[in-house]
Design a protein around this motif. Structure first.
Motif, PDB file in Angstrom:
ATOM      1  N   ASN A 119      -0.316  -6.755   0.331  1.00 42.62           N
ATOM      2  CA  ASN A 119      -1.441  -6.162  -0.404  1.00 42.62           C
ATOM      3  C   ASN A 119      -1.514  -4.646  -0.294  1.00 42.62           C
ATOM      4  O   ASN A 119      -2.206  -4.009  -1.089  1.00 42.62           O
ATOM      5  CB  ASN A 119      -2.786  -6.737   0.088  1.00 42.62           C
ATOM      6  N   ILE A 120      -0.831  -4.069   0.686  1.00 43.42           N
ATOM      7  CA  ILE A 120      -0.895  -2.610   0.865  1.00 43.42           C
ATOM      8  C   ILE A 120       0.006  -1.943  -0.166  1.00 43.42           C
ATOM      9  O   ILE A 120       1.214  -2.152  -0.174  1.00 43.42           O
ATOM     10  CB  ILE A 120      -0.506  -2.187   2.307  1.00 43.42           C
ATOM     11  N   ARG A 121      -0.602  -1.153  -1.035  1.00 41.74           N
ATOM     12  CA  ARG A 121       0.131  -0.441  -2.083  1.00 41.74           C
ATOM     13  C   ARG A 121       0.487   0.953  -1.581  1.00 41.74           C
ATOM     14  O   ARG A 121      -0.192   1.927  -1.871  1.00 41.74           O
ATOM     15  CB  ARG A 121      -0.725  -0.332  -3.360  1.00 41.74           C
ATOM     16  N   GLU A 122       1.516   1.006  -0.785  1.00 39.11           N
ATOM     17  CA  GLU A 122       1.941   2.283  -0.194  1.00 39.11           C
ATOM     18  C   GLU A 122       3.456   2.291  -0.190  1.00 39.11           C
ATOM     19  O   GLU A 122       4.079   1.348   0.296  1.00 39.11           O
ATOM     20  CB  GLU A 122       1.377   2.397   1.225  1.00 39.11           C
ATOM     21  N   THR A 123       4.066   3.339  -0.753  1.00 44.94           N
ATOM     22  CA  THR A 123       5.527   3.386  -0.838  1.00 44.94           C
ATOM     23  C   THR A 123       6.147   3.948   0.441  1.00 44.94           C
ATOM     24  O   THR A 123       7.227   3.534   0.837  1.00 44.94           O
ATOM     25  CB  THR A 123       5.990   4.209  -2.065  1.00 44.94           C
TER      26      THR A 123
END
Length: 157
Positions: A119-123
């Protein structure tokens, strides 16, 4: 003008309060104080509640631990800290933590960590790991479990 209660009225009211959901001594005392009961009356009522099994700190601690683990996905550290805030004795605290089976605990931890990771939208992988770490620490999981999981998840990415 505050409503005043006789000891009998207060007893009945607190019996209902405790029957609705398990309470700890601190919550019951707080409730009695909010009803403007004097300390001698509080002692009489609390004794009555304990004798008639409306108030049972061990039962409260166990159901608190089970509920927070199963419903809110809290880890043992958070559960332990929340019980300490409620002045639960060390004996009851340890009994409460035994309510959470190790296998179920580890399974819930992995499931929660993986779901949150997805769920974490971090690249940026470091930022993503930090976000997951912070989340799991807030939930009250042990840092050694978290570090192992972060290594595993980062290796898969």
């Amino acid at each position: 003008m505050h409503k005043t209660y006789t000891v009998e009225e207060a007893k009945r009211k607190l019996e209902q309060y405790c029957a609705y959901q398990d309470r700890c001594h601190a919550e019951v005392l707080q409730k009695l104080k909010s009803m403007n009961m004097i300390s001698q009356a509080c002692d009489v009522i609390i004794t009555h509640l304990i004798e008639h099994n409306f108030l049972n700190e061990e039962r409260f601690a166990k159901s608190f631990a089970r509920g927070k683990f199963r419903i809110k996905n809290w880890g043992r550290i958070r559960i332990k800290n929340e019980l300490k805030v409620r002045d639960i004795t060390r004996f009851n605290l340890e009994a409460a933590l035994k309510e959470i089976p190790d296998g179920e605990y580890i399974e819930a931890f992995h499931s929660l960590a993986e779901k949150q990771w997805d769920n974490i939208r971090e690249t940026n992988i470091q930022k993503k790991k930090k976000k997951l770490f912070d989340f799991l620490i807030r939930k009250g999981f042990e840092s050694n479990l978290i570090y192992d999981k972060l290594s595993e998840l980062a290796a898969q990415s």
